[in-house]
Design a protein around this motif. Structure first.
Motif, mmCIF file in Angstrom:
data_model
loop_
_atom_site.group_PDB
_atom_site.id
_atom_site.type_symbol
_atom_site.label_atom_id
_atom_site.label_comp_id
_atom_site.label_asym_id
_atom_site.label_seq_id
_atom_site.Cartn_x
_atom_site.Cartn_y
_atom_site.Cartn_z
ATOM 1 N N VAL A 457 1.109 -1.108 -0.028
ATOM 2 C CA VAL A 457 -0.143 -0.199 -0.055
ATOM 3 C C VAL A 457 1.014 1.255 -0.040
ATOM 4 O O VAL A 457 0.364 2.389 -0.619
ATOM 5 C CB VAL A 457 -0.908 0.046 0.992
ATOM 6 N N ILE A 458 2.014 1.142 0.801
ATOM 7 C CA ILE A 458 2.850 2.287 0.992
ATOM 8 C C ILE A 458 3.545 2.606 -0.393
ATOM 9 O O ILE A 458 3.599 3.708 -0.977
ATOM 10 C CB ILE A 458 3.955 2.258 2.024
ATOM 11 N N ALA A 459 4.088 1.412 -1.115
ATOM 12 C CA ALA A 459 4.612 1.481 -2.616
ATOM 13 C C ALA A 459 3.629 2.138 -3.405
ATOM 14 O O ALA A 459 4.229 2.960 -4.474
ATOM 15 C CB ALA A 459 5.101 0.403 -2.809
ATOM 16 N N VAL A 460 2.575 1.689 -3.353
ATOM 17 C CA VAL A 460 1.478 2.177 -4.368
ATOM 18 C C VAL A 460 1.095 3.791 -4.147
ATOM 19 O O VAL A 460 1.146 4.391 -5.123
ATOM 20 C CB VAL A 460 0.305 1.513 -4.419
ATOM 21 N N ALA A 461 1.151 4.211 -2.869
ATOM 22 C CA ALA A 461 0.702 5.339 -2.589
ATOM 23 C C ALA A 461 2.010 6.436 -3.158
ATOM 24 O O ALA A 461 1.783 7.431 -3.640
ATOM 25 C CB ALA A 461 0.477 5.810 -1.253
ATOM 26 N N LEU A 462 3.141 5.877 -3.110
ATOM 27 C CA LEU A 462 4.364 6.700 -3.298
ATOM 28 C C LEU A 462 4.736 6.705 -4.825
ATOM 29 O O LEU A 462 4.986 7.829 -5.352
ATOM 30 C CB LEU A 462 5.934 6.194 -2.602
#
Length: 486
Positions: A457-462
């Motif tokens: 989720v963090i990777a997608v957001a970034l």
């Protein structure tokens, strides 16, 4: 030499006011950055109880600072530098004289009843005496820096800041690794440097100003700051009461764990301070010119920006705690979310407080702060014994909700009384931002044990931020363009 000359010319073209603003921002980053980056070092050579000793000391330091300085380096000082422009040295020596008298009065009250006070503070006599001197020294440093800011002489400030910020952790480390009383050693390390620098500046200020007592200056300073003491004290209570009450109700080791989580949660507060240092003069100008509505978009974007970086901190809390504190502090990850959520509310509060300060509406500002601070203490007293020290994070969050709401009402009242419409704040958008922030923050907490999902989720957001970077830069340029009107 050509490139060097070009660089020098470009630097000379920068307005002096901008250079000063940048210099003080850099000073804040240096102070907070070095302090924050050295936390992992000390958490690995000190156990939770030893770390808690420093946490308790700094908490009481913050509380006593309000009484022993009346926050004179702030509040009235900036106005005084303009009002008494022809005698800044004299005014500085006068307010230093007030702080000196207050420090002596404290000792007169404290020493005969030191055993009672020591039990209350949870600290031995020697550290209360050190604290008294350090508070006076810290005030002298702040007075000196404040005066330099109005004289646009920033080089000396940067040098003192860098030297102090570097020497403090170095001395602390040398003392901590060479003694068993590591918590005490760390206190002495910081206090020694602060007292050496501060007392030197105190002597210089008193000698040059030659007005340690001046009836007019004392009357002005005390008349301005005394009514604001409850306001300043309530702010400190928010920062300090949790750790002090955890120390008394649960134990110093838990105060240490909470202290690490709190340090990480408010690490981004210096970003908020830097933003507000530029934002406040701008909104004051807009209010004065009757362009209050221009605040709406700027305010919304800053709130969204703060929510995003705080959300990233919440989602990465387990890793942040592991890096900063180590495995001994793992359980502190559960405290990070509610305290980080409070930081966004701190900005929301400041939005309304700016209007109250502009119209000098001290009464409602103070009442709101006192009510919220009392709520924080009462809730801590009720819930910490029942649910443990982690409850303090949620009592802090609830208290900030109360503070934000009361200041929201006060803002509307002060604008109405001054014949202005409340067009500068989009309450609906700010509520949507905060509600989304809260929901996503608690989802992040629920995924602390599901690392793979959380990382994806963090990777997608970034990745999405990278894709839409041009639009984000356009938003930034829009804010910069609007605020450049100042």
């Amino acid at each position: 030499m050509g490139k060097a000359d070009d660089l020098k010319n470009k630097l000379n073209e920068i307005p002096l006011t901008l250079k000063v603003s940048l210099a003080y921002t850099v000073c804040g980053i240096i102070q907070n950055g070095i302090s924050f980056l050295t936390v992992p070092i000390f958490t690995r050579i000190m156990d939770t109880e030893q770390f808690g000793v420093m946490t308790v000391y700094m908490s009481w330091f913050s509380v006593l600072t309000v009484f022993l300085t009346l926050q004179l380096p702030f509040g009235s000082f900036s106005k005084a530098m303009i009002k008494f422009e022809d005698d800044r040295e004299g005014y500085l020596s006068a307010v230093e004289g007030i702080c000196f008298v207050l420090s002596i009065i404290f000792l007169v009250v404290y020493l005969p009843f030191r055993e009672v006070f020591n039990t209350w503070f949870g600290l031995p006599t020697v550290f209360i005496l050190i604290m008294d001197m350090e508070i006076l020294a810290r005030a002298s440093i702040n007075f000196w820096m404040g005066k330099k800011r109005f004289e646009f002489r920033y080089v000396a400030v940067v040098l003192v800041t860098v030297l102090s910020s570097v020497s403090i952790p170095v001395l602390q480390y040398l003392l901590v690794v060479n003694t068993e009383n590591k918590g005490n050693a760390r206190i002495i390390g910081e206090a020694s440097v602060t007292i050496l620098v501060g007392i030197t500046l105190f002597i210089i200020g008193i000698t040059r100003g030659k007005k340690a007592f001046d009836k007019d200056y004392w009357k002005y300073a005390l008349g301005f700051n005394l009514p604001l003491v409850p306001y300043y004290l309530s702010q400190i209570i928010f920062d300090a009461s949790d750790r002090i009450m955890i120390d008394h109700l649960v134990g110093t080791d838990k105060a240490g764990i909470y202290g690490v989580a709190y340090t990480i949660s408010v690490a981004l507060n210096f970003v908020l301070v830097a933003i507000n240092n530029s934002y406040t003069p701008w909104i004051y100008k807009m209010i004065k010119e009757g362009k209050n509505e221009k605040n709406k978009n700027v305010c919304n974007i800053i709130a969204a920006f703060m929510a995003c970086i705080l959300l990233l901190l919440i989602w990465m809390a387990p890793e942040a705690i592991l890096i900063i504190g180590g495995s001994e502090y793992t359980e502190a990850k559960w405290i990070v979310p509610p305290v980080a959520m409070s930081v966004l509310l701190l900005f929301y509060t400041q939005i309304s407080a700016n209007y109250e300060f502009y119209f000098e509406n001290k009464k409602t500002l103070t009442i709101a702060a006192i009510v919220a601070a009392v709520a924080n203490i009462v809730l801590n007293y009720i819930f910490i014994p029942v649910f443990g020290y982690m409850a303090a994070g949620y009592t802090t969050l609830f208290s900030y909700i109360v503070l934000t709401f009361l200041n929201f009402l006060a803002r509307k009242k002060v604008l109405r009384e001054n014949g202005m419409k409340d067009t500068g704040v989009d309450t609906r958008v700010l509520l949507i931002i905060f509600a989304s922030f809260i929901i996503l923050g608690f989802i992040g907490m629920m995924l602390y044990s599901a690392n793979i999902i959380r990382y994806v989720v963090i990777a997608v957001a970034l990745f999405l931020m990278l894709i839409f970077r041009k639009k984000l830069l356009m938003i930034y340029e829009m804010i910069k363009r609007d605020m450049s009107l100042i």
